[in-house]
Scaffold this motif. Structure first.
Motif, mmCIF file in Angstrom:
data_model
loop_
_atom_site.group_PDB
_atom_site.id
_atom_site.type_symbol
_atom_site.label_atom_id
_atom_site.label_comp_id
_atom_site.label_asym_id
_atom_site.label_seq_id
_atom_site.Cartn_x
_atom_site.Cartn_y
_atom_site.Cartn_z
ATOM 1 N N ILE A 112 -46.481 64.727 103.117
ATOM 2 C CA ILE A 112 -46.715 65.412 104.534
ATOM 3 C C ILE A 112 -46.350 64.670 105.553
ATOM 4 O O ILE A 112 -45.940 65.293 106.517
ATOM 5 C CB ILE A 112 -48.451 65.338 104.648
ATOM 6 C CG1 ILE A 112 -49.052 66.270 103.458
ATOM 7 C CG2 ILE A 112 -48.786 65.994 105.949
ATOM 8 C CD1 ILE A 112 -50.302 66.326 103.612
ATOM 9 N N GLY A 113 -45.893 63.270 105.692
ATOM 10 C CA GLY A 113 -45.252 62.430 106.653
ATOM 11 C C GLY A 113 -44.075 62.937 106.686
ATOM 12 O O GLY A 113 -43.475 62.982 107.756
ATOM 13 N N ILE A 114 -43.438 63.400 105.604
ATOM 14 C CA ILE A 114 -41.879 63.677 105.651
ATOM 15 C C ILE A 114 -41.726 65.211 105.748
ATOM 16 O O ILE A 114 -41.055 65.670 106.834
ATOM 17 C CB ILE A 114 -41.207 63.397 104.399
ATOM 18 C CG1 ILE A 114 -41.127 61.968 103.975
ATOM 19 C CG2 ILE A 114 -39.964 63.779 104.593
ATOM 20 C CD1 ILE A 114 -40.643 61.346 102.952
ATOM 21 N N VAL A 115 -42.353 66.141 105.279
ATOM 22 C CA VAL A 115 -42.470 67.404 105.351
ATOM 23 C C VAL A 115 -43.898 67.969 105.313
ATOM 24 O O VAL A 115 -44.850 67.640 104.536
ATOM 25 C CB VAL A 115 -41.802 68.316 104.054
ATOM 26 C CG1 VAL A 115 -41.567 69.607 104.392
ATOM 27 C CG2 VAL A 115 -40.146 67.548 104.113
ATOM 28 N N PRO A 116 -44.456 68.653 106.257
ATOM 29 C CA PRO A 116 -43.676 69.226 107.470
ATOM 30 C C PRO A 116 -43.720 68.192 108.849
ATOM 31 O O PRO A 116 -43.047 68.627 109.836
ATOM 32 C CB PRO A 116 -44.445 70.555 107.816
ATOM 33 C CG PRO A 116 -45.734 69.931 107.559
ATOM 34 C CD PRO A 116 -45.715 69.210 106.436
ATOM 35 N N LEU A 117 -44.104 67.189 108.911
ATOM 36 C CA LEU A 117 -44.635 66.547 110.159
ATOM 37 C C LEU A 117 -43.079 65.971 110.712
ATOM 38 O O LEU A 117 -42.907 66.116 111.909
ATOM 39 C CB LEU A 117 -45.488 65.155 109.927
ATOM 40 C CG LEU A 117 -45.933 64.557 111.119
ATOM 41 C CD1 LEU A 117 -46.604 65.587 111.953
ATOM 42 C CD2 LEU A 117 -46.819 63.269 110.760
ATOM 43 N N ALA A 118 -42.443 65.122 109.779
ATOM 44 C CA ALA A 118 -41.168 64.478 110.207
ATOM 45 C C ALA A 118 -40.041 65.799 110.230
ATOM 46 O O ALA A 118 -39.484 65.901 111.447
ATOM 47 C CB ALA A 118 -40.537 63.609 109.521
ATOM 48 N N ILE A 119 -39.940 66.510 109.393
ATOM 49 C CA ILE A 119 -39.105 67.628 109.295
ATOM 50 C C ILE A 119 -39.787 68.833 108.666
ATOM 51 O O ILE A 119 -40.578 68.845 107.696
ATOM 52 C CB ILE A 119 -38.048 67.534 108.132
ATOM 53 C CG1 ILE A 119 -37.156 65.981 108.331
ATOM 54 C CG2 ILE A 119 -37.020 68.689 108.367
ATOM 55 C CD1 ILE A 119 -36.253 65.622 107.358
ATOM 56 N N PRO A 120 -39.643 69.958 109.398
ATOM 57 C CA PRO A 120 -39.103 70.300 110.784
ATOM 58 C C PRO A 120 -39.954 69.975 112.142
ATOM 59 O O PRO A 120 -39.232 70.436 112.975
ATOM 60 C CB PRO A 120 -38.475 71.842 110.668
ATOM 61 C CG PRO A 120 -39.921 72.253 110.028
ATOM 62 C CD PRO A 120 -40.651 71.149 109.012
ATOM 63 N N LEU A 121 -40.855 69.424 111.910
ATOM 64 C CA LEU A 121 -41.952 69.419 113.263
ATOM 65 C C LEU A 121 -41.244 68.627 114.198
ATOM 66 O O LEU A 121 -41.226 69.149 115.418
ATOM 67 C CB LEU A 121 -43.269 69.074 112.858
ATOM 68 C CG LEU A 121 -44.424 69.019 113.957
ATOM 69 C CD1 LEU A 121 -44.462 70.455 114.650
ATOM 70 C CD2 LEU A 121 -45.513 68.618 113.637
ATOM 71 N N LEU A 122 -40.674 67.607 113.958
ATOM 72 C CA LEU A 122 -40.132 66.499 114.705
ATOM 73 C C LEU A 122 -38.630 66.614 114.880
ATOM 74 O O LEU A 122 -37.944 67.020 115.984
ATOM 75 C CB LEU A 122 -40.757 65.186 114.668
ATOM 76 C CG LEU A 122 -42.263 64.939 115.060
ATOM 77 C CD1 LEU A 122 -42.904 63.735 114.579
ATOM 78 C CD2 LEU A 122 -42.593 65.303 116.646
ATOM 79 N N ALA A 123 -38.269 66.223 113.813
ATOM 80 C CA ALA A 123 -36.591 66.255 113.625
ATOM 81 C C ALA A 123 -36.291 67.539 113.097
ATOM 82 O O ALA A 123 -35.829 67.550 111.783
ATOM 83 C CB ALA A 123 -36.399 65.204 112.702
ATOM 84 N N GLY A 124 -36.378 68.547 113.987
ATOM 85 C CA GLY A 124 -36.033 69.882 113.556
ATOM 86 C C GLY A 124 -34.583 70.142 113.790
ATOM 87 O O GLY A 124 -33.935 69.536 114.304
ATOM 88 N N PRO A 125 -34.342 71.573 113.750
ATOM 89 C CA PRO A 125 -32.987 71.942 114.018
ATOM 90 C C PRO A 125 -32.514 71.723 115.438
ATOM 91 O O PRO A 125 -31.210 71.421 115.712
ATOM 92 C CB PRO A 125 -32.944 73.658 113.812
ATOM 93 C CG PRO A 125 -34.160 73.891 112.835
ATOM 94 C CD PRO A 125 -35.185 72.665 113.365
ATOM 95 N N GLY A 126 -33.543 71.573 116.436
ATOM 96 C CA GLY A 126 -33.261 71.466 117.821
ATOM 97 C C GLY A 126 -32.520 69.981 118.042
ATOM 98 O O GLY A 126 -31.645 69.582 118.676
#
Length: 211
Positions: A112-126
């Motif tokens: 959960i720390g990696i997906v979805p919290l880190a990717i894509p919530l924080l380090a997302g496409p933007g």
């Protein structure tokens, strides 16, 4: 890289990842976790965001070349994406990726720390787009070396915000989160227009001559 570019990169990156705006989602994902488990998730998330952005910085251009995408086209596309995110932030709409029930019920803190919290919530496409676009302004080894602390500082802000999620949420409240999100959205809106303009100038030489 000029000081102005460094500051612009940091502000743009911090505005895109928007750690304050991510607090409601983070608290929802971690409401049943202990304090120790939360710290573990924040640590894993921060590392994942940093690694993702570093990879985007150093080999993002090569990935684009592999798929036959020009920097100008990617700059325009990234600018449009960030423009969309900025308008959503200004209108206080949810710009975060929707989560499935399976992701919400996942017992693995690391996952959960990696997906979805880190990717894509924080380090997302933007965030990835912003990093790749600003990497094109790096012209010397010193520039590349200085870009790492900028990424680290942005990730440090994420870490501090998430580790103090309860305190921040109690003090600023939902109104404070919304105001912060709107202000960051305004920064992003202006930056996205500049990205689109520069990208079009790169694709259309006649437009570049007019700028």
């Amino acid at each position: 890289m000029k000081t102005a570019h460094m500051i612009s990169f940091f502000v743009a990156l911090l505005s895109v990842v928007n750690p304050i705006g991510a607090l409601p989602m983070f608290m929802g994902l971690t409401k049943n976790l202990s304090k120790t488990q939360r710290k573990s998730m924040v640590r894993v998330c921060s590392i994942a965001v940093f690694v993702t952005l570093v990879i985007s910085l150093f080999i993002g251009k090569k990935i684009l070349s592999f798929f036959g995408i020009s920097i100008g086209a990617f700059t325009v596309g990234g600018g449009i994406l960030i423009f969309s995110m900025a308008t959503s932030m200004i209108n206080a709409k949810d710009v975060e990726s929707k989560l499935t029930q399976d992701e919400m019920d996942d017992d693995s803190i690391r996952e959960i720390g990696i997906v979805p919290l880190a990717i894509p919530l924080l380090a997302g496409p933007g965030a990835i787009s912003t990093t790749i676009i600003y990497a094109q302004k790096l012209t010397s080894p010193i520039d590349w070396a200085l870009s790492i602390p900028i990424l680290f500082l942005a990730v440090l802000c994420i870490y501090i915000a998430l580790i103090n999620a309860n305190t921040i949420s109690e003090k600023v409240g939902q109104l404070g989160v919304n105001v912060t999100t709107r202000v960051m959205g305004l920064f992003l809106l202006a930056m996205s227009v500049e990205m689109i303009t520069n990208g079009l100038a790169s694709i259309l030489p006649i437009l570049k001559a007019q700028l």
